[in-house]
Scaffold this motif. Structure first.
Motif, PDB file in Angstrom:
ATOM      1  N   GLU A   1     -24.172  53.687  -8.711  1.00  0.00           N
ATOM      2  CA  GLU A   1     -24.501  54.654  -9.755  1.00  0.00           C
ATOM      3  C   GLU A   1     -24.214  54.072 -11.140  1.00  0.00           C
ATOM      4  O   GLU A   1     -25.010  54.238 -12.083  1.00  0.00           O
ATOM      5  N   LEU A   2     -23.076  53.345 -11.232  1.00  0.00           N
ATOM      6  CA  LEU A   2     -22.722  52.722 -12.504  1.00  0.00           C
ATOM      7  C   LEU A   2     -23.767  51.677 -12.902  1.00  0.00           C
ATOM      8  O   LEU A   2     -24.186  51.599 -14.058  1.00  0.00           O
ATOM      9  N   THR A   3     -24.189  50.891 -11.918  1.00  0.00           N
ATOM     10  CA  THR A   3     -25.180  49.842 -12.191  1.00  0.00           C
ATOM     11  C   THR A   3     -26.498  50.442 -12.630  1.00  0.00           C
ATOM     12  O   THR A   3     -27.112  49.996 -13.618  1.00  0.00           O
ATOM     13  N   GLU A   4     -26.981  51.446 -11.888  1.00  0.00           N
ATOM     14  CA  GLU A   4     -28.259  52.063 -12.232  1.00  0.00           C
ATOM     15  C   GLU A   4     -28.217  52.677 -13.624  1.00  0.00           C
ATOM     16  O   GLU A   4     -29.161  52.518 -14.420  1.00  0.00           O
ATOM     17  N   THR A   5     -27.118  53.373 -13.941  1.00  0.00           N
ATOM     18  CA  THR A   5     -27.010  54.026 -15.250  1.00  0.00           C
ATOM     19  C   THR A   5     -27.042  53.010 -16.388  1.00  0.00           C
ATOM     20  O   THR A   5     -27.793  53.166 -17.367  1.00  0.00           O
ATOM     21  N   ASN A   6     -26.255  51.955 -16.258  1.00  0.00           N
ATOM     22  CA  ASN A   6     -26.144  50.988 -17.347  1.00  0.00           C
ATOM     23  C   ASN A   6     -27.346  50.056 -17.421  1.00  0.00           C
ATOM     24  O   ASN A   6     -27.675  49.560 -18.502  1.00  0.00           O
ATOM     25  N   GLU A   7     -27.991  49.820 -16.300  1.00  0.00           N
ATOM     26  CA  GLU A   7     -29.246  49.067 -16.350  1.00  0.00           C
ATOM     27  C   GLU A   7     -30.321  49.893 -17.067  1.00  0.00           C
ATOM     28  O   GLU A   7     -31.140  49.342 -17.818  1.00  0.00           O
ATOM     29  N   ASN A   8     -30.314  51.210 -16.831  1.00  0.00           N
ATOM     30  CA  ASN A   8     -31.272  52.079 -17.528  1.00  0.00           C
ATOM     31  C   ASN A   8     -31.025  52.069 -19.032  1.00  0.00           C
ATOM     32  O   ASN A   8     -31.970  52.065 -19.835  1.00  0.00           O
ATOM     33  N   VAL A   9     -29.734  52.078 -19.413  1.00  0.00           N
ATOM     34  CA  VAL A   9     -29.406  52.017 -20.844  1.00  0.00           C
ATOM     35  C   VAL A   9     -29.956  50.732 -21.448  1.00  0.00           C
ATOM     36  O   VAL A   9     -30.546  50.730 -22.543  1.00  0.00           O
ATOM     37  N   LEU A  10     -29.768  49.619 -20.719  1.00  0.00           N
ATOM     38  CA  LEU A  10     -30.262  48.327 -21.206  1.00  0.00           C
ATOM     39  C   LEU A  10     -31.785  48.324 -21.296  1.00  0.00           C
ATOM     40  O   LEU A  10     -32.365  47.809 -22.262  1.00  0.00           O
ATOM     41  N   GLU A  11     -32.452  48.913 -20.310  1.00  0.00           N
ATOM     42  CA  GLU A  11     -33.914  48.965 -20.315  1.00  0.00           C
ATOM     43  C   GLU A  11     -34.426  49.819 -21.472  1.00  0.00           C
ATOM     44  O   GLU A  11     -35.416  49.460 -22.127  1.00  0.00           O
ATOM     45  N   VAL A  12     -33.757  50.935 -21.730  1.00  0.00           N
ATOM     46  CA  VAL A  12     -34.168  51.810 -22.847  1.00  0.00           C
ATOM     47  C   VAL A  12     -34.037  51.070 -24.165  1.00  0.00           C
ATOM     48  O   VAL A  12     -34.920  51.140 -25.039  1.00  0.00           O
ATOM     49  N   GLU A  13     -32.938  50.316 -24.318  1.00  0.00           N
ATOM     50  CA  GLU A  13     -32.743  49.567 -25.558  1.00  0.00           C
ATOM     51  C   GLU A  13     -33.818  48.489 -25.707  1.00  0.00           C
ATOM     52  O   GLU A  13     -34.310  48.235 -26.814  1.00  0.00           O
ATOM     53  N   LYS A  14     -34.182  47.848 -24.610  1.00  0.00           N
ATOM     54  CA  LYS A  14     -35.230  46.818 -24.670  1.00  0.00           C
ATOM     55  C   LYS A  14     -36.575  47.438 -25.063  1.00  0.00           C
ATOM     56  O   LYS A  14     -37.357  46.819 -25.788  1.00  0.00           O
ATOM     57  N   ILE A  15     -36.819  48.641 -24.560  1.00  0.00           N
ATOM     58  CA  ILE A  15     -38.062  49.327 -24.956  1.00  0.00           C
ATOM     59  C   ILE A  15     -38.040  49.632 -26.449  1.00  0.00           C
ATOM     60  O   ILE A  15     -39.053  49.446 -27.159  1.00  0.00           O
ATOM     61  N   ASN A  16     -36.902  50.115 -26.971  1.00  0.00           N
ATOM     62  CA  ASN A  16     -36.775  50.381 -28.411  1.00  0.00           C
ATOM     63  C   ASN A  16     -37.002  49.099 -29.218  1.00  0.00           C
ATOM     64  O   ASN A  16     -37.672  49.117 -30.273  1.00  0.00           O
TER      65      ASN A  16
END
Length: 633
Positions: A55-70
């Motif tokens: 769960e920790l990995t999925e959450t923080n990978e999503n944060v990283l992906e969102v930042e890359k999209i920005n």
């Protein structure tokens, strides 16, 4: 190491042998429950840890992906802004003028062109500056868009931009304010700048450099957002190892962003990579990804302190529960086994008396329908059975003596019979009745061979000699119409064979072959052959009789190894149908003896062709009596 482990295991085994049954039962009961509980707890903790980490990995990978999209969106915005700036015809014409212009033209450029740029900036608040630095000496500066390139020639990135030959260059600048800029506010926070060389119409000669700036907090919006997870923080690592992040983040309370980044090996992989490491005992998880277009590393740094604390609390709870469970199991096991062992101790005392020779021991009053009660019942029956067997053994001993006397008498009778046959043979020779003499010789040999049964295994040559005697006797009945032919390979002469295994096969051939004779001369040819095939000896008894119909042959082969009840039913059908005892019981007995002696892969198989022949195939393991393979007394 291996011998040490063996000695350790033997020591444990010797120690357990010394323990009482009650202690062994308690330990076994505890371990039977304790080990599964420990394994279940270990599995549950691992699953809980794996689930938390997933769960920790999925959450923080999503944060990283969102930042890359920005970041991708901001890159596109700045590129689009640069294309818009360089595609303006009037702006290009002004930047490429070859002489000084009058004031009216300059005012026109400022009012109609530069102001449109500023209007665009007002509608895109993320864009901080759009500047065109030109080396054209005829261009008048129109602040804050059109400036002389001399203002930026001392910048460290100026030469890098020139080397790109028109390809955009991205640079993070700590301060984009220009020296000597009229009334420009100080801009001390970092900026992401888009830098691109532009040229004259010949697309060869250098004209200037385009600069588009965006605050780093706008370009990396998630990185500098104060409203985010307390246990994670995004970090930007630029060229030269420069680190940019939200320094007030709780993740950096014990260690700074620079200290944490020094523990992470940066890679050029554009996919997300996960690195786990420790700094002074504190666990961290880093999710990193490289963005080649702007040459920066984006890292989501996660502190595992809170996660590990929760897992440790769960581990302590499980340990306490396991210890309480073990204590409860020990008490429960002790109380239950005390009741069971009380009756077992009574049985043990009774068995000790039986061991001392007292078979009239009084049984303890042990009742119940459980295993101990059932054991006491069977023990009581065992004592009664032992007393019965003692009485039977005494009677059997007396009967054995009587049987020995009868056997001695039978031996005397058999010697008397052999001597009588020898006397008849000698009398026939004196009288010139040589046929009777030969018959007596064959008959005497058959009787001696069959009656002197000292062992079950004989040489194949002995069996063949017995068959020769048998055929000689049967030829008296059939007027010499039996023709016995032998084709025995030399290596099979001493082949181990079951005693009296060939005669039933020959007897079967004579019985069925002579009953329905079809040859013109009325003779029945019986051929016995023996050859070695690999590790087997194959003996074939072939007769030239009428053969067996195909539909009957399969049934006869199956009858050899039928269950006894099924065989008796089929046998009765043959008797009622053919009105004769053509049941093959002799061959069935031989096949069963072969199977019991050598195994199911050996035995008898029957082949036949109606009106032509019948062949009995006997397969034995190749064993030479008195040779290297098997030695017999």
């Amino acid at each position: 190491m291996r011998f040490t482990a063996i000695r350790w295991l033997l020591g444990i085994r010797a120690f357990t042998f010394k323990l009482s049954l009650q202690v062994k039962l308690i330990l076994s009961f505890v371990f039977v429950i304790f080990i599964p509980v420990v394994l279940f707890s270990w599995y549950t903790l691992n699953e809980e840890y794996a689930s938390a980490m997933k769960e920790l990995t999925e959450t923080n990978e999503n944060v990283l992906e969102v930042e890359k999209i920005n970041i991708d969106n901001n890159i596109e915005l700045m590129r689009w802004t640069g294309q818009l700036a360089l595609s303006n015809r009037e702006m290009n014409n002004y930047l490429q003028i070859e002489q000084f212009q009058d004031t009216a033209y300059v005012l026109h450029i400022k009012k109609d062109v530069v102001n449109s740029f500023q209007y665009f900036l007002f509608n895109n608040p993320r864009i901080a500056n759009v500047r065109l630095f030109t080396d054209n000496i005829y261009v008048n500066e129109i602040w804050p868009v059109i400036l002389q390139e001399s203002r930026i020639q001392d910048k460290p990135w100026h030469d890098e931009v020139m080397k790109q030959s028109g390809v955009p260059w991205w640079e993070i600048q700590e301060n984009v304010a220009l020296t000597g800029a009229p009334s420009e506010p100080s801009q001390n926070e970092p900026f992401m700048t888009y830098l691109q060389e532009f040229k004259y119409a010949d697309n060869v000669t250098h004209n200037g450099i385009l600069e588009i700036s965006m605050k780093l907090s706008n370009f990396f919006s998630q990185t500098f957002d104060s409203v985010q997870d307390m246990n994670s923080q995004l970090i930007v690592v630029a060229r030269g190892g420069r680190v940019f992040s939200l320094k007030e983040s709780p993740v950096f309370e014990q260690h700074s962003a620079e200290q944490l980044i020094n523990s992470v090996k940066l890679t050029s992989n554009t996919d997300i990579e996960t690195v786990r490491f420790k700094v002074n005992g504190q666990s961290y998880l880093a999710f990193q990804s490289y963005i080649p277009s702007i040459d920066v590393h984006l890292i989501n740094m996660v502190s595992l302190a809170e996660t590990m604390e929760g897992i440790n609390h769960s581990r302590v709870r499980y340990i306490v529960l396991i210890l309480l469970l073990v204590a409860f199991l020990v008490l429960l096991s002790y109380s239950m086994q005390a009741m069971i062992l009380r009756r077992l101790k009574a049985l043990r005392e009774s068995m000790q008396q039986v061991r001392s020779g007292n078979f009239n021991v009084e049984m303890p009053p042990i009742t119940g329908t459980d295993e101990v009660g059932e054991l006491a019942f069977h023990y009581r029956m065992l004592i009664l059975k032992i007393n019965e067997l003692i009485q039977e053994q005494a009677a059997r001993h007396a009967a054995g003596k009587e049987a020995e006397l009868r056997a001695l008498k039978n031996q005397i009778d058999s010697h008397f019979l052999f001597n009588t046959l020898e006397n008849v043979k000698m009398l026939a020779e004196i009288e010139g009745q040589y046929l009777i003499s030969d018959i007596m010789t064959s008959l005497g040999g058959m009787m001696r061979y069959s009656m002197e049964w000292k062992r079950d295994y004989v040489m194949l040559s002995d069996e063949i000699q017995q068959v020769q005697h048998y055929v000689a006797v049967m030829n008296i009945r059939y007027d010499g119409r039996l023709d016995l032919r032998l084709l025995i390979a030399p290596e099979c002469i001493k082949q181990e064979s079951l005693k009296m295994s060939l005669q039933p096969a020959v007897e079967n051939s004579i019985k069925h072959g002579m009953s329905r004779m079809h040859s013109s001369d009325g003779k029945l040819v019986i051929t016995i052959s023996a050859v070695r095939r690999d590790q087997a000896c194959v003996i074939e008894i072939t007769d030239s009789g009428c053969g067996i119909p195909e539909e009957k042959l399969d049934l006869v082969n199956r009858m050899l190894r039928m269950e006894e009840s099924a065989y008796q039913e089929v046998r009765q059908l043959f008797v009622r149908k053919d009105n004769q005892e053509s049941n093959g019981i002799g061959l069935r007995n031989v096949d069963q003896r072969l199977v019991m002696s050598y195994g199911a892969e050996y035995g008898i198989q029957i082949e036949s062709q109606e009106g032509s022949y019948t062949r009995i195939i006997m397969t034995l393991p190749y064993r030479v009596m008195g040779g290297r393979m098997d030695i017999y007394d």
